[in-house]
Design a protein around this motif. Structure first.
Motif, mmCIF file in Angstrom:
data_model
loop_
_atom_site.group_PDB
_atom_site.id
_atom_site.type_symbol
_atom_site.label_atom_id
_atom_site.label_comp_id
_atom_site.label_asym_id
_atom_site.label_seq_id
_atom_site.Cartn_x
_atom_site.Cartn_y
_atom_site.Cartn_z
ATOM 1 N N THR A 52 0.799 -1.230 0.000
ATOM 2 C CA THR A 52 0.000 0.000 0.000
ATOM 3 C C THR A 52 0.832 1.280 0.000
ATOM 4 O O THR A 52 0.277 2.360 0.102
ATOM 5 N N VAL A 53 2.133 1.164 -0.136
ATOM 6 C CA VAL A 53 3.004 2.319 0.015
ATOM 7 C C VAL A 53 2.909 3.306 -1.148
ATOM 8 O O VAL A 53 3.049 4.494 -0.955
ATOM 9 N N TRP A 54 2.639 2.821 -2.369
ATOM 10 C CA TRP A 54 2.683 3.674 -3.551
ATOM 11 C C TRP A 54 1.357 3.633 -4.308
ATOM 12 O O TRP A 54 1.302 3.143 -5.442
ATOM 13 N N PRO A 55 0.281 4.152 -3.748
ATOM 14 C CA PRO A 55 -1.014 4.032 -4.441
ATOM 15 C C PRO A 55 -1.037 4.668 -5.824
ATOM 16 O O PRO A 55 -1.615 4.101 -6.754
ATOM 17 N N ILE A 56 -0.393 5.804 -6.012
ATOM 18 C CA ILE A 56 -0.425 6.443 -7.326
ATOM 19 C C ILE A 56 0.341 5.605 -8.349
ATOM 20 O O ILE A 56 -0.067 5.481 -9.496
ATOM 21 N N ALA A 57 1.411 4.963 -7.914
ATOM 22 C CA ALA A 57 2.159 4.074 -8.818
ATOM 23 C C ALA A 57 1.262 2.958 -9.340
ATOM 24 O O ALA A 57 1.290 2.629 -10.534
ATOM 25 N N PHE A 58 0.457 2.393 -8.474
ATOM 26 C CA PHE A 58 -0.421 1.305 -8.902
ATOM 27 C C PHE A 58 -1.502 1.807 -9.854
ATOM 28 O O PHE A 58 -1.828 1.142 -10.829
ATOM 29 N N TRP A 59 -2.048 2.999 -9.606
ATOM 30 C CA TRP A 59 -3.060 3.553 -10.511
ATOM 31 C C TRP A 59 -2.454 3.913 -11.862
ATOM 32 O O TRP A 59 -3.071 3.694 -12.902
ATOM 33 N N VAL A 60 -1.251 4.472 -11.865
ATOM 34 C CA VAL A 60 -0.591 4.814 -13.131
ATOM 35 C C VAL A 60 -0.344 3.537 -13.933
ATOM 36 O O VAL A 60 -0.555 3.490 -15.148
ATOM 37 N N SER A 61 0.067 2.490 -13.257
ATOM 38 C CA SER A 61 0.302 1.218 -13.929
ATOM 39 C C SER A 61 -1.009 0.590 -14.404
ATOM 40 O O SER A 61 -1.130 0.156 -15.546
ATOM 41 N N LYS A 62 -1.997 0.581 -13.527
ATOM 42 C CA LYS A 62 -3.267 -0.071 -13.836
ATOM 43 C C LYS A 62 -4.070 0.670 -14.906
ATOM 44 O O LYS A 62 -4.515 0.068 -15.881
ATOM 45 N N LEU A 63 -4.276 1.957 -14.743
ATOM 46 C CA LEU A 63 -5.161 2.706 -15.636
ATOM 47 C C LEU A 63 -4.458 3.300 -16.860
ATOM 48 O O LEU A 63 -5.072 3.438 -17.908
ATOM 49 N N LEU A 64 -3.207 3.666 -16.712
ATOM 50 C CA LEU A 64 -2.473 4.255 -17.834
ATOM 51 C C LEU A 64 -1.557 3.242 -18.523
ATOM 52 O O LEU A 64 -0.925 3.566 -19.520
ATOM 53 N N HIS A 65 -1.450 2.040 -17.950
ATOM 54 C CA HIS A 65 -0.689 0.921 -18.526
ATOM 55 C C HIS A 65 0.812 1.216 -18.626
ATOM 56 O O HIS A 65 1.481 0.711 -19.523
ATOM 57 N N HIS A 66 1.311 2.036 -17.730
ATOM 58 C CA HIS A 66 2.741 2.339 -17.694
ATOM 59 C C HIS A 66 3.472 1.294 -16.858
ATOM 60 O O HIS A 66 2.935 0.798 -15.869
ATOM 61 N N ILE A 67 4.706 0.990 -17.248
ATOM 62 C CA ILE A 67 5.621 0.314 -16.328
ATOM 63 C C ILE A 67 6.136 1.425 -15.431
ATOM 64 O O ILE A 67 6.559 2.478 -15.913
#
Length: 143
Positions: A52-67
């Motif tokens: 749970t440390v990097w919520p924005i990282a997970f959203w960027v990966s999930k919704l924007l499909h970024h590594i």
């Protein structure tokens, strides 16, 4: 030093770094993706998953499909966290390998294994080639 690197599906790269400890990786991502982050609710910004440390990282990966790569540079080496979306393009893998080929770091891979879940691999990897191999295996299995 802390640094974030994101690689979009068609190869564009976003980087942001800070030398001192005044910002964490989540802050750097929020700064880099201000418009996107501003659309997330407070609940979404505290996204719950295994890590749970990097919520924005997970959203960027999930919704924007970024590594998303979170780099920690310390005196005796460092550790890099790679957060991979459910589908990773060949271009993303090529760029990831090119950027990190010469790095002498430890890599931890966190993968999106379903639309609702990210999971960290138990193994730590010592080369980016090992990470790319895992990503290639995912593609073959079709997840």
């Amino acid at each position: 030093m802390r640094k974030i690197v994101t690689i979009a599906p068609f190869g564009s790269i976003i980087e942001n770094a800070i030398e001192d400890g005044s910002k964490n990786h989540n802050d750097l991502l929020e700064e880099s993706f201000q418009d996107f982050a501003s659309m997330l609710s407070e609940e979404e910004k505290s996204f719950t998953c295994e890590i749970t440390v990097w919520p924005i990282a997970f959203w960027v990966s999930k919704l924007l499909h970024h590594i998303v790569v979170l780099e920690n540079h310390i005196e005796d080496g460092g550790s890099f966290i790679i957060i991979a979306p459910e589908e990773v393009s060949e271009i993303q893998k090529e760029i990831l390998e090119k950027i990190y080929r010469q790095k002498d770091e430890t890599f931890c891979l966190i993968e999106q294994i379903s639309p609702q879940e990210f999971k960290a691999r138990e193994e730590m990897y010592t080369t980016i080639e090992e990470v790319i191999s895992v990503l290639n295996e995912q593609r073959k299995r079709g997840r």
